[in-house]
Design a protein around this motif. Structure first.
Motif, mmCIF file in Angstrom:
data_model
loop_
_atom_site.group_PDB
_atom_site.id
_atom_site.type_symbol
_atom_site.label_atom_id
_atom_site.label_comp_id
_atom_site.label_asym_id
_atom_site.label_seq_id
_atom_site.Cartn_x
_atom_site.Cartn_y
_atom_site.Cartn_z
ATOM 1 N N SER A 20 0.815 -1.214 0.000
ATOM 2 C CA SER A 20 0.000 0.000 0.000
ATOM 3 C C SER A 20 0.850 1.266 0.000
ATOM 4 O O SER A 20 0.385 2.327 -0.401
ATOM 5 C CB SER A 20 -0.925 0.008 1.225
ATOM 6 O OG SER A 20 -0.181 -0.030 2.427
ATOM 7 N N VAL A 21 2.105 1.138 0.435
ATOM 8 C CA VAL A 21 2.989 2.305 0.452
ATOM 9 C C VAL A 21 3.170 2.865 -0.950
ATOM 10 O O VAL A 21 3.287 4.075 -1.150
ATOM 11 C CB VAL A 21 4.356 1.928 1.059
ATOM 12 C CG1 VAL A 21 5.358 3.069 0.886
ATOM 13 C CG2 VAL A 21 4.199 1.612 2.540
ATOM 14 N N MET A 37 12.905 8.819 -5.437
ATOM 15 C CA MET A 37 13.619 7.642 -4.956
ATOM 16 C C MET A 37 14.259 6.888 -6.118
ATOM 17 O O MET A 37 13.670 6.750 -7.183
ATOM 18 C CB MET A 37 12.655 6.720 -4.210
ATOM 19 C CG MET A 37 13.250 5.376 -3.813
ATOM 20 S SD MET A 37 12.033 4.307 -2.988
ATOM 21 C CE MET A 37 12.971 2.763 -2.923
ATOM 22 N N THR A 38 15.491 6.415 -5.925
ATOM 23 C CA THR A 38 16.173 5.579 -6.905
ATOM 24 C C THR A 38 16.715 4.335 -6.214
ATOM 25 O O THR A 38 16.938 4.333 -5.000
ATOM 26 C CB THR A 38 17.337 6.316 -7.582
ATOM 27 O OG1 THR A 38 18.337 6.626 -6.591
ATOM 28 C CG2 THR A 38 16.870 7.611 -8.246
ATOM 29 N N VAL A 39 16.932 3.284 -6.983
ATOM 30 C CA VAL A 39 17.487 2.056 -6.428
ATOM 31 C C VAL A 39 18.893 2.311 -5.886
ATOM 32 O O VAL A 39 19.241 1.866 -4.793
ATOM 33 C CB VAL A 39 17.509 0.943 -7.487
ATOM 34 C CG1 VAL A 39 18.269 -0.275 -6.968
ATOM 35 C CG2 VAL A 39 16.090 0.544 -7.871
ATOM 36 N N SER A 40 19.697 3.043 -6.654
ATOM 37 C CA SER A 40 21.070 3.317 -6.211
ATOM 38 C C SER A 40 21.073 4.132 -4.924
ATOM 39 O O SER A 40 21.904 3.904 -4.033
ATOM 40 C CB SER A 40 21.839 4.063 -7.305
ATOM 41 O OG SER A 40 21.216 5.300 -7.617
ATOM 42 N N GLY A 41 20.139 5.063 -4.805
ATOM 43 C CA GLY A 41 20.049 5.855 -3.586
ATOM 44 C C GLY A 41 19.671 4.996 -2.397
ATOM 45 O O GLY A 41 20.224 5.155 -1.300
ATOM 46 N N ALA A 42 18.740 4.072 -2.594
ATOM 47 C CA ALA A 42 18.327 3.178 -1.516
ATOM 48 C C ALA A 42 19.470 2.257 -1.105
ATOM 49 O O ALA A 42 19.639 1.945 0.082
ATOM 50 C CB ALA A 42 17.113 2.364 -1.952
ATOM 51 N N ASP A 210 12.873 -1.622 -6.432
ATOM 52 C CA ASP A 210 12.575 -1.387 -7.850
ATOM 53 C C ASP A 210 11.235 -0.680 -8.042
ATOM 54 O O ASP A 210 11.131 0.268 -8.826
ATOM 55 C CB ASP A 210 12.559 -2.722 -8.603
ATOM 56 C CG ASP A 210 13.947 -3.316 -8.767
ATOM 57 O OD1 ASP A 210 14.927 -2.549 -8.758
ATOM 58 O OD2 ASP A 210 14.047 -4.559 -8.902
ATOM 59 N N LYS A 211 10.219 -1.135 -7.335
ATOM 60 C CA LYS A 211 8.901 -0.543 -7.500
ATOM 61 C C LYS A 211 8.839 0.876 -6.951
ATOM 62 O O LYS A 211 8.087 1.711 -7.458
ATOM 63 C CB LYS A 211 7.837 -1.419 -6.834
ATOM 64 C CG LYS A 211 7.549 -2.695 -7.611
ATOM 65 C CD LYS A 211 6.346 -3.426 -7.057
ATOM 66 C CE LYS A 211 5.989 -4.604 -7.953
ATOM 67 N NZ LYS A 211 4.802 -5.350 -7.455
ATOM 68 N N GLY A 212 9.618 1.138 -5.906
ATOM 69 C CA GLY A 212 9.650 2.485 -5.350
ATOM 70 C C GLY A 212 10.201 3.481 -6.353
ATOM 71 O O GLY A 212 9.690 4.598 -6.485
ATOM 72 N N GLU A 213 11.230 3.062 -7.094
ATOM 73 C CA GLU A 213 11.787 3.922 -8.133
ATOM 74 C C GLU A 213 10.786 4.099 -9.273
ATOM 75 O O GLU A 213 10.571 5.220 -9.757
ATOM 76 C CB GLU A 213 13.084 3.324 -8.672
ATOM 77 C CG GLU A 213 13.741 4.158 -9.761
ATOM 78 C CD GLU A 213 15.035 3.531 -10.264
ATOM 79 O OE1 GLU A 213 16.110 3.970 -9.815
ATOM 80 O OE2 GLU A 213 14.950 2.606 -11.092
ATOM 81 N N SER A 214 10.165 2.997 -9.692
ATOM 82 C CA SER A 214 9.195 3.065 -10.797
ATOM 83 C C SER A 214 7.986 3.923 -10.442
ATOM 84 O O SER A 214 7.437 4.618 -11.298
ATOM 85 C CB SER A 214 8.728 1.649 -11.167
ATOM 86 O OG SER A 214 9.814 0.853 -11.606
ATOM 87 N N ALA A 215 7.574 3.882 -9.182
ATOM 88 C CA ALA A 215 6.408 4.652 -8.751
ATOM 89 C C ALA A 215 6.730 6.122 -8.530
ATOM 90 O O ALA A 215 5.821 6.928 -8.332
ATOM 91 C CB ALA A 215 5.835 4.049 -7.474
#
Length: 251
Positions: A20-21, A37-42, A210-215
């Motif tokens: 849900s996030v 947000m990016t994957v590399s940043g995370a 991955d989804k955080g970056e895509s979203a």
């Protein structure tokens, strides 16, 4: 007789990385013109948190104290609950969480090391090995994180959490669960199962990156994602300690 688990209150999956996030408007917000947000940043945030965890766990390990143990339990729990409701506080809560958890992990590791020679090194090595194995399986696409996979892992994790909760409640009445927490074949099998579920939770964490970056989640969600990853890694490490202690107790 198996070594009694000193961290039953700390076992469980990451409560942070909920699907849900990704669709929560409070998290998406109006991010036009702001960093995403990016994957590399995370990944970078995860490394920073890992460094903090190692420092505080080393301090707690060389200066073991029940005070550190309880500070870690209470402080870490408060940070997780706060982050689950206030994701925008993650840049502060995530470092605090791993600092608290480091105190807890160091104290627990000392307890096990005092009873089982070399167990901490073995647990750390196995945790890292499982981490890279799950990362390979995820990146290679050998195991895909789809809705079915996610539902199964979340359901299994919830069942394990329920078992631990029931055992804690029964413990208040001096009722022990002999098979699950013992060092018999059933107890060892249960620990192997829990380690497996914890390992597969790592794939949900990778998928969230991955989804955080895509979203297009806001930049602070990198800390949130990194914190969730460390929740799972710490759980996996503690379960490794438990499994290895059961195996060592049979020698």
């Amino acid at each position: 007789m198996a070594f009694k688990n000193p961290f039953q209150l700390k076992t469980g999956s990451s409560p942070l990385l909920r699907e849900s996030v990704l669709t929560n408007q409070d998290n998406l917000g109006d991010v036009i013109g702001t960093e995403r947000m990016t994957v590399s940043g995370a990944i970078n945030r995860s490394l920073i948190l890992g460094f903090i965890l190692v420092v505080t766990s080393c301090i707690s390990y060389v200066m073991p104290s029940t005070i550190f143990l309880w500070i870690g339990i209470i402080g870490g729990l408060i940070c997780v609950i706060a982050a689950a409701f206030k994701t925008q506080w993650s840049p502060i809560l995530a470092p605090l969480y791993v600092a608290f958890e480091g105190l807890f992990v160091g104290a627990v590791s000392f307890m096990y090391a005092s009873l089982f020679n070399g167990i901490v090194f073995q647990a750390v090595s196995l945790t890292l090995a499982v981490f890279f194995l799950m990362l390979f399986l995820y990146k290679s696409g050998i195991i895909k994180v789809n809705d079915t996979f996610r539902s199964v892992i979340i359901g299994a994790t919830g069942a394990i959490a329920l078992v631990y909760l029931v055992s804690i409640v029964l413990g208040f009445f001096n009722i022990q669960v002999p098979f699950i927490f013992g060092n018999g074949l059933f107890g060892i099998g249960f620990s192997v199962l829990v380690v497996g579920i914890a390992a597969f939770n790592l794939m949900l964490d990778f998928d969230f990156f991955d989804k955080g970056e895509s979203a297009g989640l806001p930049k602070y969600m990198e800390w949130y994602a990194a914190m969730g990853l460390w929740v799972t890694l710490i759980w996996l490490y503690l379960e490794m300690l438990r499994l290895l202690s059961k195996l060592s107790s049979r020698d």
